[in-house]
Design a protein around this motif. Structure first.
Motif, PDB file in Angstrom:
ATOM      1  N   ARG A   1       0.941  -1.428  -0.145  1.00 49.57           N
ATOM      2  CA  ARG A   1       0.000   0.177  -0.040  1.00 49.57           C
ATOM      3  C   ARG A   1       0.809   1.160   0.062  1.00 49.57           C
ATOM      4  N   GLU A   2       1.907   1.184   0.930  1.00 50.49           N
ATOM      5  CA  GLU A   2       2.912   2.362   0.863  1.00 50.49           C
ATOM      6  C   GLU A   2       3.579   2.643  -0.534  1.00 50.49           C
ATOM      7  N   GLU A   3       3.920   1.563  -1.244  1.00 51.08           N
ATOM      8  CA  GLU A   3       4.190   1.806  -2.436  1.00 51.08           C
ATOM      9  C   GLU A   3       3.433   2.083  -3.434  1.00 51.08           C
ATOM     10  N   TYR A   4       2.075   1.825  -3.486  1.00 53.32           N
ATOM     11  CA  TYR A   4       1.214   2.123  -4.243  1.00 53.32           C
ATOM     12  C   TYR A   4       0.923   3.538  -4.149  1.00 53.32           C
ATOM     13  N   ASP A   5       0.814   3.894  -3.007  1.00 53.02           N
ATOM     14  CA  ASP A   5       0.580   5.477  -2.628  1.00 53.02           C
ATOM     15  C   ASP A   5       1.865   6.164  -2.871  1.00 53.02           C
ATOM     16  N   ASP A   6       3.100   5.701  -3.365  1.00 52.15           N
ATOM     17  CA  ASP A   6       4.349   6.470  -3.455  1.00 52.15           C
ATOM     18  C   ASP A   6       4.456   7.028  -2.417  1.00 52.15           C
ATOM     19  N   LYS A   7       4.723   6.615  -1.159  1.00 51.12           N
ATOM     20  CA  LYS A   7       5.060   7.108   0.189  1.00 51.12           C
ATOM     21  C   LYS A   7       6.329   6.268   0.461  1.00 51.12           C
ATOM     22  N   THR A   8       7.052   7.218   1.285  1.00 45.33           N
ATOM     23  CA  THR A   8       8.292   6.411   1.758  1.00 45.33           C
ATOM     24  C   THR A   8       7.965   5.175   2.739  1.00 45.33           C
ATOM     25  N   SER A   9       8.765   4.406   2.632  1.00 45.06           N
ATOM     26  CA  SER A   9       8.462   3.023   3.293  1.00 45.06           C
ATOM     27  C   SER A   9       8.817   2.967   4.840  1.00 45.06           C
ATOM     28  N   ARG A  10       7.790   3.432   5.465  1.00 47.48           N
ATOM     29  CA  ARG A  10       7.566   3.793   6.970  1.00 47.48           C
ATOM     30  C   ARG A  10       7.759   2.135   7.481  1.00 47.48           C
ATOM     31  N   ILE A  11       6.859   1.277   7.042  1.00 44.03           N
ATOM     32  CA  ILE A  11       6.831   0.014   7.681  1.00 44.03           C
ATOM     33  C   ILE A  11       8.371  -0.651   7.679  1.00 44.03           C
ATOM     34  N   ALA A  12       9.041  -0.465   6.614  1.00 47.09           N
ATOM     35  CA  ALA A  12      10.380  -1.090   6.649  1.00 47.09           C
ATOM     36  C   ALA A  12      11.252  -0.340   7.454  1.00 47.09           C
ATOM     37  N   GLN A  13      11.208   0.687   7.524  1.00 50.76           N
ATOM     38  CA  GLN A  13      12.031   1.573   8.494  1.00 50.76           C
ATOM     39  C   GLN A  13      11.776   1.170   9.896  1.00 50.76           C
ATOM     40  N   GLU A  14      10.633   0.970  10.239  1.00 49.89           N
ATOM     41  CA  GLU A  14      10.226   0.548  11.423  1.00 49.89           C
ATOM     42  C   GLU A  14      10.816  -0.998  11.607  1.00 49.89           C
ATOM     43  N   VAL A  15      10.584  -1.694  10.917  1.00 52.43           N
ATOM     44  CA  VAL A  15      11.023  -3.256  10.955  1.00 52.43           C
ATOM     45  C   VAL A  15      12.383  -3.156  11.111  1.00 52.43           C
ATOM     46  N   ILE A  16      13.305  -2.466  10.347  1.00 53.20           N
ATOM     47  CA  ILE A  16      14.864  -2.299  10.331  1.00 53.20           C
ATOM     48  C   ILE A  16      15.370  -1.836  11.698  1.00 53.20           C
ATOM     49  N   ARG A  17      14.506  -1.123  12.379  1.00 54.14           N
ATOM     50  CA  ARG A  17      14.868  -0.618  13.638  1.00 54.14           C
ATOM     51  C   ARG A  17      14.485  -1.562  14.998  1.00 54.14           C
ATOM     52  N   THR A  18      13.956  -2.611  14.614  1.00 49.19           N
ATOM     53  CA  THR A  18      13.424  -3.539  15.914  1.00 49.19           C
ATOM     54  C   THR A  18      14.640  -4.479  15.975  1.00 49.19           C
ATOM     55  N   ASP A  19      14.785  -5.263  17.149  1.00 51.44           N
ATOM     56  CA  ASP A  19      15.837  -5.907  17.531  1.00 51.44           C
ATOM     57  C   ASP A  19      15.548  -7.555  17.073  1.00 51.44           C
ATOM     58  N   LEU A  20      14.466  -7.780  16.609  1.00 50.81           N
ATOM     59  CA  LEU A  20      13.800  -9.223  16.210  1.00 50.81           C
ATOM     60  C   LEU A  20      12.781  -9.006  15.240  1.00 50.81           C
ATOM     61  N   VAL A  21      12.829  -9.691  14.092  1.00 50.88           N
ATOM     62  CA  VAL A  21      11.874  -9.737  13.146  1.00 50.88           C
ATOM     63  C   VAL A  21      11.325 -11.165  13.159  1.00 50.88           C
ATOM     64  N   ILE A  22      10.109 -11.446  13.361  1.00 49.95           N
ATOM     65  CA  ILE A  22       9.322 -12.931  13.275  1.00 49.95           C
ATOM     66  C   ILE A  22       8.548 -13.017  12.125  1.00 49.95           C
ATOM     67  N   LEU A  23       8.725 -13.754  11.229  1.00 51.39           N
ATOM     68  CA  LEU A  23       7.856 -14.243  10.165  1.00 51.39           C
ATOM     69  C   LEU A  23       7.186 -15.527  10.411  1.00 51.39           C
ATOM     70  N   ASP A  24       6.110 -15.640  10.639  1.00 52.48           N
ATOM     71  CA  ASP A  24       5.326 -16.771  11.006  1.00 52.48           C
ATOM     72  C   ASP A  24       4.420 -17.330  10.121  1.00 52.48           C
ATOM     73  N   LYS A  25       4.569 -18.599   9.667  1.00 48.95           N
ATOM     74  CA  LYS A  25       4.026 -19.349   8.584  1.00 48.95           C
ATOM     75  C   LYS A  25       4.356 -19.053   7.219  1.00 48.95           C
ATOM     76  N   LEU A  26       5.804 -18.621   7.160  1.00 42.44           N
ATOM     77  CA  LEU A  26       5.930 -18.090   5.800  1.00 42.44           C
ATOM     78  C   LEU A  26       5.591 -19.155   4.825  1.00 42.44           C
ATOM     79  N   GLY A  27       5.008 -18.784   3.571  1.00 44.62           N
ATOM     80  CA  GLY A  27       4.576 -19.613   2.541  1.00 44.62           C
ATOM     81  C   GLY A  27       3.327 -20.243   2.636  1.00 44.62           C
ATOM     82  N   TYR A  28       2.641 -20.100   3.765  1.00 45.98           N
ATOM     83  CA  TYR A  28       1.165 -20.341   3.936  1.00 45.98           C
ATOM     84  C   TYR A  28       0.558 -19.745   2.964  1.00 45.98           C
ATOM     85  N   LEU A  29       0.410 -18.608   2.696  1.00 44.05           N
ATOM     86  CA  LEU A  29      -0.190 -18.251   1.328  1.00 44.05           C
ATOM     87  C   LEU A  29       1.032 -17.390   0.324  1.00 44.05           C
ATOM     88  N   PRO A  30       0.807 -17.682  -0.625  1.00 44.76           N
ATOM     89  CA  PRO A  30       1.795 -17.022  -1.752  1.00 44.76           C
ATOM     90  C   PRO A  30       1.728 -15.543  -1.864  1.00 44.76           C
TER      91      PRO A  30
END
Length: 112
Positions: free
Chosen positions: A3-32
Protein backbone atom coordinates in the motif's frame (compact mmCIF):
# COMPACT_ATOMS: atom_id res chain seq x y z
CA UNK A 1 4.27 -2.25 2.37
CA UNK A 2 2.46 -2.74 -0.92
CA UNK A 3 0.00 0.00 0.00
CA UNK A 4 2.86 2.38 0.82
CA UNK A 5 4.44 1.63 -2.54
CA UNK A 6 1.12 2.10 -4.31
CA UNK A 7 0.62 5.45 -2.56
CA UNK A 8 4.21 6.40 -3.51
CA UNK A 9 5.09 7.08 0.12
CA UNK A 10 8.33 6.50 1.94
CA UNK A 11 8.51 2.99 3.33
CA UNK A 12 7.65 3.71 6.97
CA UNK A 13 6.93 0.06 7.73
CA UNK A 14 10.31 -1.06 6.42
CA UNK A 15 12.09 1.63 8.43
CA UNK A 16 10.29 0.54 11.61
CA UNK A 17 11.08 -3.14 11.01
CA UNK A 18 14.75 -2.39 10.37
CA UNK A 19 14.98 -0.62 13.75
CA UNK A 20 13.58 -3.59 15.69
CA UNK A 21 15.81 -6.09 17.45
CA UNK A 22 13.90 -9.14 16.22
CA UNK A 23 11.82 -9.79 13.11
CA UNK A 24 9.48 -12.81 13.21
CA UNK A 25 7.84 -14.14 10.07
CA UNK A 26 5.38 -16.80 11.14
CA UNK A 27 4.02 -19.37 8.68
CA UNK A 28 6.03 -18.10 5.73
CA UNK A 29 4.60 -19.67 2.59
CA UNK A 30 1.19 -20.40 4.03
CA UNK A 31 -0.10 -17.99 1.42
CA UNK A 32 1.92 -17.07 -1.67
CA UNK A 33 3.00 -13.49 -2.34
CA UNK A 34 2.21 -11.72 -5.54
CA UNK A 35 5.27 -10.61 -7.52
CA UNK A 36 5.54 -7.18 -5.91
CA UNK A 37 4.98 -8.58 -2.40
CA UNK A 38 7.85 -11.02 -2.82
CA UNK A 39 10.14 -8.26 -4.08
CA UNK A 40 9.17 -5.98 -1.18
CA UNK A 41 9.83 -8.71 1.39
CA UNK A 42 13.17 -9.47 -0.26
CA UNK A 43 14.20 -5.80 -0.03
CA UNK A 44 13.06 -5.59 3.58
CA UNK A 45 14.97 -8.70 4.63
CA UNK A 46 18.02 -7.59 2.63
CA UNK A 47 18.07 -4.25 4.46
CA UNK A 48 17.90 -5.91 7.87
CA UNK A 49 20.51 -8.52 6.89
CA UNK A 50 23.31 -8.55 9.48
CA UNK A 51 21.61 -5.76 11.46
CA UNK A 52 18.76 -7.49 13.29
CA UNK A 53 17.85 -11.03 14.28
CA UNK A 54 15.07 -12.96 12.65
CA UNK A 55 12.90 -16.01 13.17
CA UNK A 56 11.05 -17.65 10.31
CA UNK A 57 8.57 -20.46 10.74
CA UNK A 58 7.44 -22.46 7.74
CA UNK A 59 6.41 -25.95 6.79
CA UNK A 60 8.09 -25.67 3.38
CA UNK A 61 11.46 -26.99 2.35
CA UNK A 62 13.76 -24.52 0.61
CA UNK A 63 13.02 -25.96 -2.83
CA UNK A 64 9.38 -24.86 -2.42
CA UNK A 65 10.15 -21.23 -1.52
CA UNK A 66 10.32 -20.05 -5.13
CA UNK A 67 6.62 -20.97 -5.42
CA UNK A 68 5.91 -18.53 -2.59
CA UNK A 69 8.00 -15.66 -3.95
CA UNK A 70 7.27 -16.36 -7.59
CA UNK A 71 10.85 -15.78 -8.72
CA UNK A 72 13.73 -18.23 -8.42
CA UNK A 73 16.45 -15.55 -8.52
CA UNK A 74 14.93 -13.51 -5.71
CA UNK A 75 14.33 -16.67 -3.71
CA UNK A 76 17.94 -17.79 -4.09
CA UNK A 77 19.26 -14.36 -3.13
CA UNK A 78 16.96 -14.24 -0.11
CA UNK A 79 17.93 -17.73 1.05
CA UNK A 80 21.59 -16.82 0.65
CA UNK A 81 21.15 -13.97 3.11
CA UNK A 82 18.89 -15.86 5.49
CA UNK A 83 21.08 -18.93 5.91
CA UNK A 84 24.37 -17.04 6.24
CA UNK A 85 24.27 -16.71 10.05
CA UNK A 86 21.39 -18.97 10.98
CA UNK A 87 20.47 -21.93 13.14
CA UNK A 88 17.91 -24.43 11.90
CA UNK A 89 15.40 -25.97 14.25
CA UNK A 90 13.42 -28.72 12.59
CA UNK A 91 10.39 -29.78 14.55
CA UNK A 92 9.27 -32.66 12.34
CA UNK A 93 6.52 -33.18 9.87
CA UNK A 94 3.68 -34.46 12.03
CA UNK A 95 0.99 -31.99 12.95
CA UNK A 96 0.94 -31.15 16.64
CA UNK A 97 -2.74 -30.33 16.37
CA UNK A 98 -3.56 -33.63 14.70
CA UNK A 99 -1.57 -35.59 17.29
CA UNK A 100 -3.55 -33.98 20.11
CA UNK A 101 -6.92 -34.05 18.43
CA UNK A 102 -9.86 -35.79 20.05
CA UNK A 103 -10.47 -37.44 16.67
CA UNK A 104 -7.39 -39.66 17.02
CA UNK A 105 -7.97 -43.18 18.28
CA UNK A 106 -5.41 -43.75 21.08
CA UNK A 107 -4.41 -47.24 19.92
CA UNK A 108 -3.57 -46.75 16.26
CA UNK A 109 -3.13 -42.98 15.67
CA UNK A 110 -5.84 -43.09 12.99
CA UNK A 111 -8.60 -40.57 12.54
CA UNK A 112 -11.90 -42.11 13.58
Amino acid sequence: MEREEYDDKTSRIAQEVIRTDLVILDKLGYLPFNQSGGVLLFHLLSKRYEHTSGVITTNLCFSEWSNVFGDAKITNALLDRLIHHCHFVETGNESYRLQHSSLIAPDNNQIT
